[in-house]
Design a protein around this motif. Sequence first.
Motif, PDB file in Angstrom:
ATOM      1  N   GLY A  30       0.821  -1.208   0.000  1.00  0.00           N
ATOM      2  CA  GLY A  30       0.000   0.000   0.000  1.00  0.00           C
ATOM      3  C   GLY A  30       0.850   1.250   0.000  1.00  0.00           C
ATOM      4  O   GLY A  30       1.824   1.377  -0.705  1.00  0.00           O
ATOM      5  N   GLY A  31       0.467   2.236   0.832  1.00  0.00           N
ATOM      6  CA  GLY A  31       1.156   3.508   0.843  1.00  0.00           C
ATOM      7  C   GLY A  31       2.312   3.563   1.815  1.00  0.00           C
ATOM      8  O   GLY A  31       2.921   4.604   1.978  1.00  0.00           O
ATOM      9  N   GLU A  32       2.600   2.469   2.495  1.00  0.00           N
ATOM     10  CA  GLU A  32       3.681   2.491   3.474  1.00  0.00           C
ATOM     11  C   GLU A  32       5.039   2.360   2.778  1.00  0.00           C
ATOM     12  O   GLU A  32       5.132   1.898   1.654  1.00  0.00           O
ATOM     13  CB  GLU A  32       3.473   1.363   4.483  1.00  0.00           C
ATOM     14  CG  GLU A  32       2.199   1.530   5.294  1.00  0.00           C
ATOM     15  CD  GLU A  32       2.133   0.511   6.426  1.00  0.00           C
ATOM     16  OE1 GLU A  32       3.162   0.321   7.096  1.00  0.00           O
ATOM     17  OE2 GLU A  32       1.067  -0.075   6.614  1.00  0.00           O
ATOM     18  N   PRO A  33       6.120   2.768   3.448  1.00  0.00           N
ATOM     19  CA  PRO A  33       7.437   2.777   2.805  1.00  0.00           C
ATOM     20  C   PRO A  33       7.930   1.377   2.485  1.00  0.00           C
ATOM     21  O   PRO A  33       7.589   0.403   3.148  1.00  0.00           O
ATOM     22  CB  PRO A  33       8.326   3.453   3.846  1.00  0.00           C
ATOM     23  CG  PRO A  33       7.627   3.239   5.142  1.00  0.00           C
ATOM     24  CD  PRO A  33       6.164   3.270   4.825  1.00  0.00           C
ATOM     25  N   LYS A  34       8.766   1.314   1.454  1.00  0.00           N
ATOM     26  CA  LYS A  34       9.402   0.071   1.061  1.00  0.00           C
ATOM     27  C   LYS A  34      10.898   0.167   1.358  1.00  0.00           C
ATOM     28  O   LYS A  34      11.453   1.250   1.446  1.00  0.00           O
ATOM     29  CB  LYS A  34       9.178  -0.189  -0.431  1.00  0.00           C
ATOM     30  CG  LYS A  34       7.725  -0.420  -0.813  1.00  0.00           C
ATOM     31  CD  LYS A  34       7.606  -0.644  -2.312  1.00  0.00           C
ATOM     32  CE  LYS A  34       6.148  -0.858  -2.723  1.00  0.00           C
ATOM     33  NZ  LYS A  34       6.010  -1.042  -4.183  1.00  0.00           N
ATOM     34  N   PRO A  35      11.576  -0.948   1.453  1.00  0.00           N
ATOM     35  CA  PRO A  35      13.008  -0.902   1.721  1.00  0.00           C
ATOM     36  C   PRO A  35      13.798  -0.516   0.479  1.00  0.00           C
ATOM     37  O   PRO A  35      13.308  -0.602  -0.647  1.00  0.00           O
ATOM     38  CB  PRO A  35      13.320  -2.347   2.127  1.00  0.00           C
ATOM     39  CG  PRO A  35      12.306  -3.152   1.397  1.00  0.00           C
ATOM     40  CD  PRO A  35      11.064  -2.309   1.375  1.00  0.00           C
ATOM     41  N   PHE A  36      15.030  -0.093   0.694  1.00  0.00           N
ATOM     42  CA  PHE A  36      15.956   0.089  -0.414  1.00  0.00           C
ATOM     43  C   PHE A  36      17.154  -0.809  -0.174  1.00  0.00           C
ATOM     44  O   PHE A  36      17.350  -1.339   0.922  1.00  0.00           O
ATOM     45  CB  PHE A  36      16.385   1.552  -0.556  1.00  0.00           C
ATOM     46  CG  PHE A  36      17.104   2.118   0.649  1.00  0.00           C
ATOM     47  CD1 PHE A  36      18.425   1.756   0.945  1.00  0.00           C
ATOM     48  CD2 PHE A  36      16.479   3.036   1.473  1.00  0.00           C
ATOM     49  CE1 PHE A  36      19.081   2.287   2.044  1.00  0.00           C
ATOM     50  CE2 PHE A  36      17.140   3.574   2.568  1.00  0.00           C
ATOM     51  CZ  PHE A  36      18.451   3.198   2.852  1.00  0.00           C
ATOM     52  N   MET A  37      17.981  -0.968  -1.193  1.00  0.00           N
ATOM     53  CA  MET A  37      19.180  -1.798  -1.053  1.00  0.00           C
ATOM     54  C   MET A  37      20.260  -1.302  -1.989  1.00  0.00           C
ATOM     55  O   MET A  37      19.987  -0.912  -3.129  1.00  0.00           O
ATOM     56  CB  MET A  37      18.848  -3.261  -1.350  1.00  0.00           C
ATOM     57  CG  MET A  37      20.024  -4.225  -1.151  1.00  0.00           C
ATOM     58  SD  MET A  37      19.530  -5.966  -1.345  1.00  0.00           S
ATOM     59  CE  MET A  37      18.843  -6.290   0.285  1.00  0.00           C
ATOM     60  N   VAL A  38      21.499  -1.306  -1.502  1.00  0.00           N
ATOM     61  CA  VAL A  38      22.679  -0.961  -2.290  1.00  0.00           C
ATOM     62  C   VAL A  38      23.701  -2.072  -2.113  1.00  0.00           C
ATOM     63  O   VAL A  38      24.060  -2.415  -0.979  1.00  0.00           O
ATOM     64  CB  VAL A  38      23.307   0.377  -1.838  1.00  0.00           C
ATOM     65  CG1 VAL A  38      24.508   0.723  -2.714  1.00  0.00           C
ATOM     66  CG2 VAL A  38      22.283   1.503  -1.853  1.00  0.00           C
ATOM     67  N   ALA A 403      13.442   3.081  -2.809  1.00  0.00           N
ATOM     68  CA  ALA A 403      12.190   2.832  -2.097  1.00  0.00           C
ATOM     69  C   ALA A 403      10.980   2.860  -3.016  1.00  0.00           C
ATOM     70  O   ALA A 403       9.900   2.394  -2.636  1.00  0.00           O
ATOM     71  CB  ALA A 403      12.019   3.860  -0.980  1.00  0.00           C
ATOM     72  N   ARG A 404      11.132   3.392  -4.222  1.00  0.00           N
ATOM     73  CA  ARG A 404      10.038   3.426  -5.199  1.00  0.00           C
ATOM     74  C   ARG A 404      10.052   2.205  -6.104  1.00  0.00           C
ATOM     75  O   ARG A 404       9.178   2.043  -6.948  1.00  0.00           O
ATOM     76  CB  ARG A 404      10.128   4.706  -6.036  1.00  0.00           C
ATOM     77  CG  ARG A 404      10.109   5.995  -5.214  1.00  0.00           C
ATOM     78  CD  ARG A 404      10.429   7.209  -6.092  1.00  0.00           C
ATOM     79  NE  ARG A 404      10.569   8.415  -5.282  1.00  0.00           N
ATOM     80  CZ  ARG A 404      11.699   8.814  -4.689  1.00  0.00           C
ATOM     81  NH1 ARG A 404      12.797   8.075  -4.810  1.00  0.00           N
ATOM     82  NH2 ARG A 404      11.744   9.917  -3.973  1.00  0.00           N
ATOM     83  N   GLY A 405      11.089   1.376  -5.977  1.00  0.00           N
ATOM     84  CA  GLY A 405      11.215   0.195  -6.820  1.00  0.00           C
ATOM     85  C   GLY A 405      12.013   0.408  -8.085  1.00  0.00           C
ATOM     86  O   GLY A 405      12.122  -0.494  -8.914  1.00  0.00           O
ATOM     87  N   ASN A 406      12.605   1.624  -8.271  1.00  0.00           N
ATOM     88  CA  ASN A 406      13.476   1.864  -9.417  1.00  0.00           C
ATOM     89  C   ASN A 406      14.807   1.146  -9.191  1.00  0.00           C
ATOM     90  O   ASN A 406      15.289   1.040  -8.056  1.00  0.00           O
ATOM     91  CB  ASN A 406      13.725   3.357  -9.594  1.00  0.00           C
ATOM     92  CG  ASN A 406      12.440   4.136  -9.740  1.00  0.00           C
ATOM     93  OD1 ASN A 406      11.603   3.813 -10.585  1.00  0.00           O
ATOM     94  ND2 ASN A 406      12.265   5.154  -8.914  1.00  0.00           N
ATOM     95  N   VAL A 407      15.411   0.679 -10.278  1.00  0.00           N
ATOM     96  CA  VAL A 407      16.607  -0.166 -10.164  1.00  0.00           C
ATOM     97  C   VAL A 407      17.699   0.348 -11.100  1.00  0.00           C
ATOM     98  O   VAL A 407      17.430   0.732 -12.236  1.00  0.00           O
ATOM     99  CB  VAL A 407      16.284  -1.624 -10.525  1.00  0.00           C
ATOM    100  CG1 VAL A 407      17.536  -2.503 -10.424  1.00  0.00           C
ATOM    101  CG2 VAL A 407      15.169  -2.170  -9.631  1.00  0.00           C
TER     102      VAL A 407
END
Length: 577
Positions: A30-38, A403-407
């Motif tokens: 939903g509208g909650e934050p997503k994780p990021f990764m590097v 966090a938006r799912g861009n890669v």
Amino acid sequence: MKLNRLLPGLSMAALGLVALVTVAALFWRGGEPKPFMVASANPYASEAGAEILRRGGSAVDAAIAVQAVLSLVEPESSGLAGGAFMLHHDAASGRLDAFDGRETAPMGATPALFLDSDGKPLPFLEAMIGGSSVGTPGVVKMMWLAHQEHGKLNWAELFQPAIRLAEEGFAVAPKLAQAIARDPVLMQMPVAQDYFYRLDSDGARVPVAEGDILTNPAYAETLKRVAADGWRGFYEGPVAEEIVSAVQNAPMRPGTLSMDDFASYEAKKREPVCAPYRDYRVCSMPPPTSGGITALQILGILSHWDLKGMEPMTLTSVHFIAEAMKLAYADRDKYIGDPDFVPVPVTAMLDPAYLESRSEQIDASITRGKAKPGRLPDERAMNWGLNQPIDKPSTSHFSIIDARGNVVSMTTTVEGPFGSHLMAGGMMLNNQLTDFSFLPEIDGEPVANAVAPGKRPRSSMTPIIIYDADGDFYAAVGSPGGSRIIAYVTQTVIALLDWEMDMKSAISLPRFVDRNGPLEIEAGTSLEEMKPLLEQLGHQVETRELMSGLHGIRVTPQGLDGAADPRRDGNVVTELP
């Protein structure tokens, strides 16, 4: 240069220099934050990317920060005075873009650039060291182009982590220390000798050691100009002038790189190359890198065989994968060059029927030996002679999901190690022109990868992005390693998709490479026990160190799965923003 045994900002324990990290983080719906990764080749670089992502930056923003730091802390492998290829997946639109920041040959370059007075190829070290091997750098303009389309934060903000590290200092990582210690030429080069070596109590130069702290005020000034003036801060004015002067006045083989070459350089967007594999769609960079096409050819050939049934790293699976490599590398050496200069038969090389015919040439009971290029319907392609490649195992790769799912999946290099060994603006200058064929023609036939003014040398970089059966992003991975990159990355894709391994397991597998010559197997691994059996199948087996540097990210129902290659100094950073 500042040297001490303290580590500003991060302790060595915090840095971790842990060779392998796998992290799973829960997705939030939903509208909650997503994780990021590097996932990158150095903890400083991974943390710089994470810092940008915490501020709300995009994957491209983070990639720029990572690259700026890698130029400082891993100068033997990549830098702003080099080149790169970036794949970018846009989560909102599902679009995949390919950004080409490959270096170009100066307008003064000739087909005889790496030939001696008798018309014979120069020894590689002689060709590599000095000004004549330096191409017009492409990284900064490529990053600018990508940022214009996909950046979220202000351009100048992205360079602050690297500026801070350059001024305050960073701890020398094990790989950098080892590279300096074993380099036969670096101590003799102006600028580099003062930066990478210190004087001992007897006044003799000794290489900096692991854990020593280096500052780089010259690089900080370069970054400040780029941060303030965008691409012009690099391609116009003092930075470009210093690079040109270093090349034209090099103590060994001065080059022709000029301010006009900087002014005319263009980063390019190209169409990615993609092909189905099992239930997935695998995408990579198109020419001038050979990596994407060759990796997809290997997978296309193997798609006609049951690798899952052969099981991971068995005699049978190693044999079949090695045979597919031979066939694809043979095509690579004949058909691929800069598409702006030569017609590259991409469609014909990836045609399913053609790859099926190549797969039929694999014999389960014996190696075919040296493979010949396949015959393509594109008659223009048949007129090329075989390239004479000399790819050295340097370069770096990183993978990022925001966090938006861009890669971003980006492979970057100065060639080398340490490129041309020239320094300017606090940066190592590339020796990328040695990726051209030293011989412009073979047996009277022109080579597709011959030197020409303004031309991009053929690369082996193979950044990968994989989509699942629903068209959703599944994984990003890539590696350094010269021409072995293609094999390292393709093996990892097979491990992920055929053998259903997690990223840690896939990246940690023993490495083997067949570039249409001997079958190279990684020393100190279980593959050594297989050597007699491989030789019974006719393979000429060589045992050697195979230094992949894979960094990958994968999406699973449980969250993000990322890993860094245990053979290098990298790590993974992930967290909820």
